[in-house]
Design a protein around this motif. Structure first.
Motif, mmCIF file in Angstrom:
data_model
loop_
_atom_site.group_PDB
_atom_site.id
_atom_site.type_symbol
_atom_site.label_atom_id
_atom_site.label_comp_id
_atom_site.label_asym_id
_atom_site.label_seq_id
_atom_site.Cartn_x
_atom_site.Cartn_y
_atom_site.Cartn_z
ATOM 1 N N ARG A 10 0.830 -1.220 0.000
ATOM 2 C CA ARG A 10 0.000 0.000 0.000
ATOM 3 C C ARG A 10 0.856 1.258 0.000
ATOM 4 O O ARG A 10 0.520 2.248 -0.664
ATOM 5 C CB ARG A 10 -0.922 -0.011 1.208
ATOM 6 C CG ARG A 10 -2.024 -1.018 1.084
ATOM 7 C CD ARG A 10 -2.922 -1.027 2.287
ATOM 8 N NE ARG A 10 -3.910 -2.086 2.144
ATOM 9 C CZ ARG A 10 -4.484 -2.694 3.150
ATOM 10 N NH1 ARG A 10 -4.176 -2.358 4.386
ATOM 11 N NH2 ARG A 10 -5.373 -3.641 2.945
ATOM 12 N N ALA A 11 1.952 1.236 0.728
ATOM 13 C CA ALA A 11 2.858 2.393 0.746
ATOM 14 C C ALA A 11 3.463 2.620 -0.636
ATOM 15 O O ALA A 11 3.593 3.766 -1.076
ATOM 16 C CB ALA A 11 3.954 2.183 1.781
ATOM 17 N N GLY A 13 2.041 1.882 -3.449
ATOM 18 C CA GLY A 13 0.961 2.464 -4.245
ATOM 19 C C GLY A 13 0.783 3.944 -3.990
ATOM 20 O O GLY A 13 0.601 4.738 -4.930
ATOM 21 N N VAL A 14 0.867 4.352 -2.729
ATOM 22 C CA VAL A 14 0.729 5.766 -2.379
ATOM 23 C C VAL A 14 1.876 6.580 -2.977
ATOM 24 O O VAL A 14 1.670 7.675 -3.518
ATOM 25 C CB VAL A 14 0.652 5.945 -0.846
ATOM 26 C CG1 VAL A 14 0.801 7.396 -0.444
ATOM 27 C CG2 VAL A 14 -0.642 5.374 -0.318
ATOM 28 N N VAL A 15 3.088 6.041 -2.898
ATOM 29 C CA VAL A 15 4.252 6.752 -3.443
ATOM 30 C C VAL A 15 4.141 6.888 -4.960
ATOM 31 O O VAL A 15 4.468 7.938 -5.528
ATOM 32 C CB VAL A 15 5.566 6.042 -3.030
ATOM 33 C CG1 VAL A 15 6.748 6.599 -3.782
ATOM 34 C CG2 VAL A 15 5.778 6.167 -1.537
ATOM 35 N N VAL A 17 1.335 6.988 -6.759
ATOM 36 C CA VAL A 17 0.293 7.978 -7.054
ATOM 37 C C VAL A 17 0.820 9.399 -6.807
ATOM 38 O O VAL A 17 0.592 10.311 -7.613
ATOM 39 C CB VAL A 17 -0.972 7.690 -6.219
ATOM 40 C CG1 VAL A 17 -1.958 8.841 -6.289
ATOM 41 C CG2 VAL A 17 -1.624 6.401 -6.685
ATOM 42 N N ALA A 18 1.544 9.595 -5.712
ATOM 43 C CA ALA A 18 2.105 10.921 -5.416
ATOM 44 C C ALA A 18 3.139 11.324 -6.465
ATOM 45 O O ALA A 18 3.177 12.491 -6.889
ATOM 46 C CB ALA A 18 2.736 10.925 -4.027
ATOM 47 N N SER A 19 3.954 10.382 -6.912
ATOM 48 C CA SER A 19 4.975 10.693 -7.916
ATOM 49 C C SER A 19 4.348 11.051 -9.255
ATOM 50 O O SER A 19 4.799 11.982 -9.927
ATOM 51 C CB SER A 19 5.921 9.506 -8.086
ATOM 52 O OG SER A 19 6.638 9.276 -6.902
ATOM 53 N N ALA A 56 9.954 3.476 -5.354
ATOM 54 C CA ALA A 56 8.833 2.546 -5.435
ATOM 55 C C ALA A 56 9.224 1.292 -6.210
ATOM 56 O O ALA A 56 8.847 0.179 -5.825
ATOM 57 C CB ALA A 56 7.638 3.229 -6.098
#
Length: 79
Positions: A10-11, A13-15, A17-19, A56
């Motif tokens: 999940r982390a 995935g968050v990174v 999306v933020a990138s 990531a």
């Protein structure tokens, strides 16, 4: 898949999306040369996005390695 592995996935995935969001921000921000001849751009967003995507990708490979090792050790415990 353990709780730690799910958290890492999940982390990642968050990174990602933020990138991608930072890449979009960088491409949509105005880049121009001011009166003094200096380039004005949001270069920090491009740098953070690049580091985020590379982190990531490396984290995903580490997660795959972790999953492989966990699978092998669980098989060895059963036999």
């Amino acid at each position: 898949m353990s709780i730690g592995q799910r958290f890492l996935l999940r982390a990642i995935g968050v990174v990602i999306v933020a990138s991608v969001g930072l890449l979009i921000y960088y491409n949509l921000s105005p880049n121009y040369v001011d009166e003094n001849g200096l380039l004005v751009e949001e270069f920090w967003a491009l740098g953070l996005a690049s580091f985020g995507l590379m982190g990531a990708i490396l984290s995903f490979f580490a997660l795959l390695l972790w999953l492989t090792i966990a699978k092998r050790t669980s098989r060895n415990r059963k036999s």
